[in-house]
Design a protein around this motif. Structure first.
Motif, mmCIF file in Angstrom:
data_model
loop_
_atom_site.group_PDB
_atom_site.id
_atom_site.type_symbol
_atom_site.label_atom_id
_atom_site.label_comp_id
_atom_site.label_asym_id
_atom_site.label_seq_id
_atom_site.Cartn_x
_atom_site.Cartn_y
_atom_site.Cartn_z
ATOM 1 N N MET A 164 -7.732 -5.488 6.483
ATOM 2 C CA MET A 164 -6.855 -6.284 6.646
ATOM 3 C C MET A 164 -6.212 -7.067 5.633
ATOM 4 N N LYS A 166 1.655 -6.697 6.864
ATOM 5 C CA LYS A 166 1.574 -6.944 8.184
ATOM 6 C C LYS A 166 2.703 -7.845 8.665
ATOM 7 N N HIS A 167 3.119 -7.791 10.088
ATOM 8 C CA HIS A 167 3.817 -8.554 10.608
ATOM 9 C C HIS A 167 3.366 -9.900 11.210
ATOM 10 N N TRP A 191 -4.658 -2.171 4.194
ATOM 11 C CA TRP A 191 -3.611 -2.759 4.458
ATOM 12 C C TRP A 191 -3.309 -4.114 3.789
ATOM 13 N N THR A 248 -11.359 -8.781 8.823
ATOM 14 C CA THR A 248 -10.132 -9.778 8.902
ATOM 15 C C THR A 248 -10.520 -10.937 7.909
ATOM 16 N N THR A 295 7.887 -9.799 8.103
ATOM 17 C CA THR A 295 6.696 -9.211 7.296
ATOM 18 C C THR A 295 6.076 -9.995 6.146
#
Length: 207
Positions: free
Chosen positions: A153, A123-124, A120, A171, A133
């Protein structure tokens, strides 16, 4: 009657027109994304899928392939080096649509990404009162191996030769040749640098 945005703010005529253009472009992109998911993703031949992904703006190097049923977001923001293999049902997120976006996805050479991995770049911001966003670029170095169902992430950089264990959630950045596992991923071992001088096998047919 004044036109308002989702937060109840009154929009000027120019803002309404700009939002209309943006919405139209978004709808077109969503339609094309659906075609890539449900049409291209189920094509049984690697060469056909590569053709449509490249037509969509994705950069795919020689002898690299994406297996069937991939979920692709914003293909023009994705680049893949040479000799890399990407498994079935992966999610590749190349989004870089926001103003001043730092999004996009870069995958290096001879990278092995197993089935159902999710990468990804969007993200928010959960601390934002508007759930804004955020788009942050993901970079995956050469000779990286990512195990099945791992999640990468936004904003993560994975160094050359690193290994991400199956099911790990990454992360933070991973240094070259580190082996990480867990939720969130932590270093569990080190890979020898001599392990990054190979070529992956051929992609599986009809998959």
């Amino acid at each position: 009657m004044p036109i308002k945005d989702k937060n109840g703010q009154v929009l000027s005529t120019s803002e309404v027109m700009q939002k209309g253009k943006t919405r139209f472009k978004t709808i077109l992109l969503e339609m094309w994304t659906g075609f890539l998911w449900w049409g291209v993703g189920f094509l049984p031949f690697h060469s056909w899928r590569r053709f449509f992904y490249r037509l969509s703006g994705m950069t795919i190097g020689p002898k690299s392939t994406i297996h069937m049923m991939a979920r692709i977001y914003h293909p023009s923001g994705i680049s893949i080096g040479q000799g890399s293999l990407i498994g079935e049902r992966v999610t590749l997120d190349g989004r870089r649509q926001l103003p001043n976006s730092r999004g996009g996805l870069s995958i290096g050479n001879h990278v092995d990404i197993a089935s159902e991995v999710m990468i990804w770049t969007s993200k928010h911001d959960v601390k934002s009162s508007e759930m804004k966003t955020v788009e942050e670029r993901v970079v995956i170095g050469d000779y990286v191996f990512i195990g099945p169902r791992a999640i990468i992430m936004p904003g993560v950089i994975i160094g050359e030769g690193a290994v991400i264990a199956a099911g790990a959630i990454v992360t933070k950045d991973v240094e070259p040749y580190q082996i990480v596992a867990g939720l969130p991923a932590k270093v569990i071992d080190q890979r020898p640098k001599t392990a990054s001088n190979y070529r992956l096998g051929r992609p599986r047919l009809f998959q």
